[in-house]
Design a protein around this motif. Structure first.
Motif, PDB file in Angstrom:
ATOM      1  N   SER A   1      -2.436  -0.699  -6.048  1.00  0.00           N
ATOM      2  CA  SER A   1      -1.120  -0.620  -5.420  1.00  0.00           C
ATOM      3  C   SER A   1      -0.644  -2.044  -5.153  1.00  0.00           C
ATOM      4  O   SER A   1      -1.435  -2.981  -5.170  1.00  0.00           O
ATOM      5  CB  SER A   1      -1.189   0.174  -4.112  1.00  0.00           C
ATOM      6  N   ILE A   2       0.634  -2.185  -4.919  1.00  0.00           N
ATOM      7  CA  ILE A   2       1.181  -3.508  -4.616  1.00  0.00           C
ATOM      8  C   ILE A   2       0.764  -3.871  -3.196  1.00  0.00           C
ATOM      9  O   ILE A   2       1.063  -3.161  -2.239  1.00  0.00           O
ATOM     10  CB  ILE A   2       2.707  -3.531  -4.760  1.00  0.00           C
ATOM     11  N   GLY A   3       0.064  -4.991  -3.078  1.00  0.00           N
ATOM     12  CA  GLY A   3      -0.424  -5.427  -1.774  1.00  0.00           C
ATOM     13  C   GLY A   3       0.538  -6.348  -1.062  1.00  0.00           C
ATOM     14  O   GLY A   3       0.654  -6.320   0.161  1.00  0.00           O
ATOM     15  N   GLN A   4       1.235  -7.180  -1.831  1.00  0.00           N
ATOM     16  CA  GLN A   4       2.232  -8.090  -1.276  1.00  0.00           C
ATOM     17  C   GLN A   4       3.031  -8.664  -2.420  1.00  0.00           C
ATOM     18  O   GLN A   4       2.633  -8.589  -3.571  1.00  0.00           O
ATOM     19  CB  GLN A   4       1.589  -9.200  -0.451  1.00  0.00           C
ATOM     20  N   VAL A   5       4.144  -9.254  -2.092  1.00  0.00           N
ATOM     21  CA  VAL A   5       4.985  -9.961  -3.050  1.00  0.00           C
ATOM     22  C   VAL A   5       4.831 -11.445  -2.740  1.00  0.00           C
ATOM     23  O   VAL A   5       4.822 -11.842  -1.574  1.00  0.00           O
ATOM     24  CB  VAL A   5       6.459  -9.527  -2.922  1.00  0.00           C
ATOM     25  N   VAL A   6       4.723 -12.280  -3.776  1.00  0.00           N
ATOM     26  CA  VAL A   6       4.529 -13.718  -3.591  1.00  0.00           C
ATOM     27  C   VAL A   6       5.743 -14.454  -4.143  1.00  0.00           C
ATOM     28  O   VAL A   6       6.184 -14.182  -5.261  1.00  0.00           O
ATOM     29  CB  VAL A   6       3.246 -14.203  -4.310  1.00  0.00           C
TER      30      VAL A   6
ATOM     31  N   GLY B   1       5.967  -1.815   5.832  1.00  0.00           N
ATOM     32  CA  GLY B   1       6.579  -2.496   4.695  1.00  0.00           C
ATOM     33  C   GLY B   1       5.595  -3.400   3.988  1.00  0.00           C
ATOM     34  O   GLY B   1       4.446  -3.584   4.416  1.00  0.00           O
ATOM     35  N   THR B   2       6.048  -3.975   2.926  1.00  0.00           N
ATOM     36  CA  THR B   2       5.232  -4.831   2.077  1.00  0.00           C
ATOM     37  C   THR B   2       5.244  -6.263   2.599  1.00  0.00           C
ATOM     38  O   THR B   2       6.316  -6.819   2.844  1.00  0.00           O
ATOM     39  CB  THR B   2       5.763  -4.806   0.633  1.00  0.00           C
ATOM     40  N   PRO B   3       4.086  -6.882   2.756  1.00  0.00           N
ATOM     41  CA  PRO B   3       4.044  -8.290   3.161  1.00  0.00           C
ATOM     42  C   PRO B   3       4.686  -9.191   2.099  1.00  0.00           C
ATOM     43  O   PRO B   3       4.704  -8.864   0.913  1.00  0.00           O
ATOM     44  CB  PRO B   3       2.549  -8.584   3.284  1.00  0.00           C
ATOM     45  N   LEU B   4       5.173 -10.317   2.546  1.00  0.00           N
ATOM     46  CA  LEU B   4       5.725 -11.346   1.663  1.00  0.00           C
ATOM     47  C   LEU B   4       4.878 -12.596   1.840  1.00  0.00           C
ATOM     48  O   LEU B   4       4.741 -13.095   2.961  1.00  0.00           O
ATOM     49  CB  LEU B   4       7.181 -11.638   2.035  1.00  0.00           C
TER      50      LEU B   4
END
Length: 123
Positions: free
Chosen positions: A3-8, A48-51
């Motif tokens: 799964s998507i863990g974070q966006v960089v 939400g998704t971490p950045l």
């Protein structure tokens, strides 16, 4: 399963990027820590998704292959959010790929990274 863990996002100036994105998204630095080369931002409410912000020497892409989409619920909220983000340091991008009746506005963060603000009510 993955799964998507974070966006960089790659950045030049970590402190400037942290200031912008924490205010833009209502996120906070994980454990209150901001480092010189890598910082993870989490939603204040925990949902939400971490950045993650990563110092990068790569140039900003004029037409990035990946970008963030920030959603708004209606035209009034869209206009208000675009103005709020500009007041925080974002800039409108003279986007040459807009369709005839766009439901989005292309902005660039203070680092030049492009992102879109989308009006979900646009028909």
């Amino acid at each position: 399963m993955v799964s998507i863990g974070q966006v960089v996002i790659g950045v030049d100036d970590m402190r400037r990027a942290v200031r912008f994105w924490t205010q833009a998204l209502h996120y906070i630095p994980r454990s209150g820590a901001v480092s010189d080369d890598w910082t993870i931002l989490d939603p204040v409410n925990g949902l939400g998704t971490p950045l993650a912000l990563d110092v990068s020497e790569s140039p900003v892409q004029e037409h990035p292959r990946m970008h963030l989409d920030l959603f708004t619920e209606n035209a009034d909220e869209h206009a208000a959010e675009v103005e709020r983000l500009i007041a925080l340091g974002a800039q409108k991008v003279d986007w040459d790929l807009y369709p005839a009746d766009p439901d989005f506005t292309v902005l660039a963060d203070p680092e030049g990274n492009r992102f879109c603000v989308i009006d979900l009510s646009h028909g």
